[in-house]
Design a protein around this motif. Structure first.
Motif, PDB file in Angstrom:
ATOM      1  N   SER A   1       0.976  -1.172   0.056  1.00  0.00           N
ATOM      2  CA  SER A   1      -0.052   0.045   0.136  1.00  0.00           C
ATOM      3  C   SER A   1       0.887   1.279   0.054  1.00  0.00           C
ATOM      4  CB  SER A   1      -0.902  -0.035   1.036  1.00  0.00           C
ATOM      5  OG  SER A   1      -1.325   1.196   1.616  1.00  0.00           O
ATOM      6  N   SER A   2       0.796   2.072  -1.072  1.00  0.00           N
ATOM      7  CA  SER A   2       1.367   3.211  -1.094  1.00  0.00           C
ATOM      8  C   SER A   2       0.906   4.333   0.108  1.00  0.00           C
ATOM      9  CB  SER A   2       1.522   4.138  -2.432  1.00  0.00           C
ATOM     10  OG  SER A   2       0.901   3.309  -3.453  1.00  0.00           O
ATOM     11  N   ALA A   3      -0.347   4.171   0.320  1.00  0.00           N
ATOM     12  CA  ALA A   3      -0.962   5.116   1.321  1.00  0.00           C
ATOM     13  C   ALA A   3      -0.290   4.799   2.524  1.00  0.00           C
ATOM     14  CB  ALA A   3      -2.409   5.085   1.261  1.00  0.00           C
TER      15      ALA A   3
ATOM     16  N   ASN B   1       0.247   9.215  -8.618  1.00  0.00           N
ATOM     17  CA  ASN B   1       1.426   8.558  -9.670  1.00  0.00           C
ATOM     18  C   ASN B   1       1.453   7.140  -9.182  1.00  0.00           C
ATOM     19  OD1 ASN B   1       3.600   8.962 -11.307  1.00  0.00           O
ATOM     20  ND2 ASN B   1       4.844   8.666  -9.275  1.00  0.00           N
ATOM     21  N   MET B   2       1.220   6.456 -10.174  1.00  0.00           N
ATOM     22  CA  MET B   2       1.404   4.910  -9.774  1.00  0.00           C
ATOM     23  C   MET B   2       1.868   4.321 -11.056  1.00  0.00           C
ATOM     24  SD  MET B   2      -1.565   3.606  -7.394  1.00  0.00           S
ATOM     25  CE  MET B   2      -1.923   4.505  -5.819  1.00  0.00           C
ATOM     26  N   ASP B   3       3.398   4.457 -11.380  1.00  0.00           N
ATOM     27  CA  ASP B   3       3.920   3.822 -12.435  1.00  0.00           C
ATOM     28  C   ASP B   3       3.790   2.420 -12.492  1.00  0.00           C
ATOM     29  OD1 ASP B   3       4.370   6.345 -12.850  1.00  0.00           O
ATOM     30  OD2 ASP B   3       6.687   6.287 -12.337  1.00  0.00           O
TER      31      ASP B   3
ATOM     32  N   GLY C   1      -6.479   7.236 -10.574  1.00  0.00           N
ATOM     33  CA  GLY C   1      -7.831   6.955  -9.673  1.00  0.00           C
ATOM     34  C   GLY C   1      -7.582   5.920  -8.664  1.00  0.00           C
ATOM     35  N   THR C   2      -6.602   4.896  -9.045  1.00  0.00           N
ATOM     36  CA  THR C   2      -6.389   3.898  -8.109  1.00  0.00           C
ATOM     37  C   THR C   2      -5.949   4.471  -6.602  1.00  0.00           C
ATOM     38  OG1 THR C   2      -5.574   2.557  -9.694  1.00  0.00           O
ATOM     39  CG2 THR C   2      -4.906   1.872  -7.804  1.00  0.00           C
ATOM     40  N   PRO C   3      -6.693   3.892  -5.579  1.00  0.00           N
ATOM     41  CA  PRO C   3      -6.219   4.526  -4.289  1.00  0.00           C
ATOM     42  C   PRO C   3      -5.023   3.406  -3.893  1.00  0.00           C
ATOM     43  CG  PRO C   3      -8.054   2.945  -4.184  1.00  0.00           C
ATOM     44  CD  PRO C   3      -7.857   3.094  -5.553  1.00  0.00           C
ATOM     45  N   GLY C   4      -4.016   4.269  -2.977  1.00  0.00           N
ATOM     46  CA  GLY C   4      -2.796   3.406  -2.765  1.00  0.00           C
ATOM     47  C   GLY C   4      -3.231   2.415  -1.841  1.00  0.00           C
ATOM     48  N   VAL C   5      -3.978   1.242  -1.975  1.00  0.00           N
ATOM     49  CA  VAL C   5      -4.201   0.261  -0.799  1.00  0.00           C
ATOM     50  C   VAL C   5      -3.993  -1.107  -1.505  1.00  0.00           C
ATOM     51  CG1 VAL C   5      -5.938   1.709   0.417  1.00  0.00           C
ATOM     52  CG2 VAL C   5      -6.638   0.497  -1.482  1.00  0.00           C
ATOM     53  N   PRO C   6      -3.814  -1.878  -0.618  1.00  0.00           N
ATOM     54  CA  PRO C   6      -3.771  -3.265  -1.415  1.00  0.00           C
ATOM     55  C   PRO C   6      -4.688  -3.873  -2.384  1.00  0.00           C
ATOM     56  CG  PRO C   6      -3.446  -3.438   1.002  1.00  0.00           C
ATOM     57  CD  PRO C   6      -3.869  -2.148   0.783  1.00  0.00           C
TER      58      PRO C   6
ATOM     59  N   LEU D   1       2.228  -9.835  -7.320  1.00  0.00           N
ATOM     60  CA  LEU D   1       2.514  -8.788  -8.233  1.00  0.00           C
ATOM     61  C   LEU D   1       1.813  -7.392  -7.686  1.00  0.00           C
ATOM     62  CD1 LEU D   1       0.838 -10.527 -11.396  1.00  0.00           C
ATOM     63  CD2 LEU D   1       3.264 -10.294 -10.743  1.00  0.00           C
ATOM     64  N   ASP D   2       1.106  -7.295  -6.951  1.00  0.00           N
ATOM     65  CA  ASP D   2       0.600  -6.111  -5.879  1.00  0.00           C
ATOM     66  C   ASP D   2       1.773  -5.685  -5.303  1.00  0.00           C
ATOM     67  OD1 ASP D   2      -0.797  -3.927  -4.946  1.00  0.00           O
ATOM     68  OD2 ASP D   2      -2.229  -5.319  -3.775  1.00  0.00           O
ATOM     69  N   MET D   3       2.345  -6.540  -4.434  1.00  0.00           N
ATOM     70  CA  MET D   3       3.610  -5.973  -3.603  1.00  0.00           C
ATOM     71  C   MET D   3       4.673  -5.388  -4.402  1.00  0.00           C
ATOM     72  SD  MET D   3       3.495  -9.566  -1.459  1.00  0.00           S
ATOM     73  CE  MET D   3       4.574  -9.302  -0.121  1.00  0.00           C
TER      74      MET D   3
ATOM     75  N   ARG E   1       4.276  -4.137  -7.616  1.00  0.00           N
ATOM     76  CA  ARG E   1       3.984  -2.839  -8.329  1.00  0.00           C
ATOM     77  C   ARG E   1       3.927  -1.659  -7.309  1.00  0.00           C
ATOM     78  NH1 ARG E   1      -1.188  -5.711  -9.190  1.00  0.00           N
ATOM     79  NH2 ARG E   1      -2.832  -4.820  -7.761  1.00  0.00           N
ATOM     80  N   THR E   2       3.695  -1.921  -5.998  1.00  0.00           N
ATOM     81  CA  THR E   2       3.712  -0.946  -4.942  1.00  0.00           C
ATOM     82  C   THR E   2       5.121  -0.285  -4.824  1.00  0.00           C
ATOM     83  OG1 THR E   2       1.730  -2.333  -4.019  1.00  0.00           O
ATOM     84  CG2 THR E   2       2.742  -0.429  -2.681  1.00  0.00           C
ATOM     85  N   VAL E   3       5.987  -1.319  -4.734  1.00  0.00           N
ATOM     86  CA  VAL E   3       7.473  -0.851  -4.649  1.00  0.00           C
ATOM     87  C   VAL E   3       7.642  -0.182  -5.822  1.00  0.00           C
ATOM     88  CG1 VAL E   3       9.740  -1.708  -5.066  1.00  0.00           C
ATOM     89  CG2 VAL E   3       8.269  -3.164  -3.669  1.00  0.00           C
ATOM     90  N   VAL E   4       7.151  -0.167  -7.117  1.00  0.00           N
ATOM     91  CA  VAL E   4       7.553   0.561  -7.923  1.00  0.00           C
ATOM     92  C   VAL E   4       6.756   2.090  -7.805  1.00  0.00           C
ATOM     93  CG1 VAL E   4       7.432   1.063 -10.525  1.00  0.00           C
ATOM     94  CG2 VAL E   4       8.223  -1.015  -9.728  1.00  0.00           C
ATOM     95  N   ASN E   5       5.497   1.965  -7.658  1.00  0.00           N
ATOM     96  CA  ASN E   5       4.624   3.159  -7.161  1.00  0.00           C
ATOM     97  C   ASN E   5       5.628   4.282  -6.361  1.00  0.00           C
ATOM     98  OD1 ASN E   5       2.854   2.163  -8.932  1.00  0.00           O
ATOM     99  ND2 ASN E   5       1.413   1.417  -7.076  1.00  0.00           N
ATOM    100  N   VAL E   6       5.971   3.705  -5.212  1.00  0.00           N
ATOM    101  CA  VAL E   6       6.621   4.543  -4.318  1.00  0.00           C
ATOM    102  C   VAL E   6       8.097   5.013  -4.889  1.00  0.00           C
ATOM    103  CG1 VAL E   6       5.436   3.737  -2.298  1.00  0.00           C
ATOM    104  CG2 VAL E   6       7.681   2.690  -2.844  1.00  0.00           C
TER     105      VAL E   6
END
Ligand code: ASP
Length: 405
Positions: free
Chosen positions: A270-272, A304-306, A345-350, A381-383, A385-390
């Protein structure tokens, strides 16, 4: 995931297929319905909140505009990378031709009215897609998940109007939007609590649907590798190189500095949730100024969620490949644009992006059921992509800091 696949396999081989289709699969369908249910309110409120927050900041400084445009550019790059990789690797083509033909037939059987819609579109001319973005009626837009672009349009206008009326007049509304957003995120939390059961049922259903066809699993494995490759290129190549060239900061130092942030992002998905730590650590270890950190990070965690956008691009095109759907250039362009919007629009949650992926799929007419196939392996994959998001947020912060000096 594993239990679901195992249960599906055992029940299938022992001849209990109807047990799965009648008693287990519906729980998976419920999970998908819940996700679709929350999609409209989620997009609506989180976009209004995102835009109105942005406005507060842009009033104070031009940095806001610069940050947002850089965010959009990095997201566009990430989506293009994902789309290119999945186009080159074509994980969906590992599926045997008969299976694709079967999926494609099921899809075409349902296509009747979509084809009719396409015919209408040809009669109305090329500008129709712009006309279609503007809803005649908000309630009608909200009743159809494929009209999500209309919801986005209304939310954007509402957010901009909220800035335009000035802080004083907007003040009573802002806490309401905040609270509504919190409620919706809580509902997403609830749905995620149900996710293990939902995923179990989906996997069991999937195994029986595919009648033990292992080809889908090799296809799925290659799909996962494609996502990992796209994320790896962004995290280990693009960011360190770009930080070195554009922000004149040693790429190695950057990688070392963001590692603890990445670890937290990986474990929370979760980026949030990572945000407070990102803000503190980036200032202490990467020398990012407080002024930059205090607005680049909160806005980044929201819009921002690359990683998410690269992942969505790969997933959507993979599903199209599985169904043997040949996408037109116009469809590819709308996927590109919609994916950028969806990641905003994606919330930064799992699992935050799952809902948004449903939206893009239904907007371009790819069967949303296809999501079932990739959901089973979504968590790891979520874990990632969150790494890349932050990481992307920290990269842009570093860049903004440099520009300011
Ligand atoms: N878990 C992601 C994040 O928090 C969002 C997603 O892609 O699901 O950044």
């Amino acid at each position: 995931m594993a239990l679901g696949a195992l249960a599906g396999y055992v029940l299938l081989t022992t001849g209990f297929t109807t047990l799965v289709t009648h008693w287990i699969k519906p729980w998976g369908t419920i999970f998908i319905r819940l996700l679709k249910l929350i999609a409209v309110p989620l997009v609506f409120v989180s976009l209004i909140k995102g835009v109105s927050q942005m406005g507060d900041l842009t009033r104070l400084t031009q940095l806001g505009l610069k940050t947002v445009s850089t965010y959009i550019v990095t997201t566009l790059l990430a989506v293009s990378l994902g789309m290119s990789l999945v186009g080159i690797i074509r994980p969906g083509s590992l599926l045997p031709a008969e299976k694709t033909a079967e999926l494609n037939k099921a899809y075409r059987d349902n296509l009747g009215d979509k084809v009719a819609q396409a015919d209408v579109m040809q009669e109305t001319g090329p500008l129709q897609f712009i006309v279609d973005i503007i809803p005649e009626n908000l309630a009608m837009a909200a009743t159809d998940n494929s009209k999500m672009l209309q919801i986005i349009f209304v939310a954007l206008i509402a957010g901009i109007a909220l800035i335009a009326i000035g802080h004083e007049k907007a003040a009573p509304l802002l806490p309401v939007i905040d609270a509504a957003n919190a409620v919706i995120l809580k509902i997403v939390d609830f749905i995620m609590l149900y996710a293990p059961l939902g995923v179990f049922a989906l996997m069991a259903g999937m195994v029986t649907d595919f009648a033990g066809d292992t080809a889908i699993f090799s296809s799925l494995g290659l799909y996962a590798l494609t996502v990992v490759l796209a994320l790896g290129i962004l995290a280990f190549l693009v960011y360190p190189l770009a930080v070195q060239l554009l922000a004149r900061y040693p790429g190695r130092e950057f990688m070392k500095g963001i590692f603890p942030i990445q670890l937290l992002a990986f474990s929370t998905s979760s980026s949030a949730a990572t945000l407070p730590f990102t803000m503190e650590h980036a200032q202490k270890k990467l020398g990012i100024s407080e002024e930059t950190a205090s607005f680049v990070f909160p806005v980044g965690a929201t819009i921002n969620m690359d990683g998410t956008s690269a992942y969505q691009a790969v997933s959507i095109l993979f599903i199209a490949q599985l169904y043997g759907i040949d996408l037109t250039t116009a469809q590819l362009i709308s996927i590109l644009l919609l994916t950028v919007l969806a990641s905003i629009g994606t919330p930064g949650v799992p699992g935050g992006s799952i809902v948004m992926t449903v939206m893009v799929l239904s907007s371009v007419g790819i069967p949303t059921e296809g999501l079932v196939i990739i959901l089973g392996i979504d968590r790891p994959l979520d874990m990632l992509r969150t790494v890349v998001n932050v990481s992307g947020d920290v990269f842009v912060a570093k860049l903004m800091d440099k520009k300011k000096k």
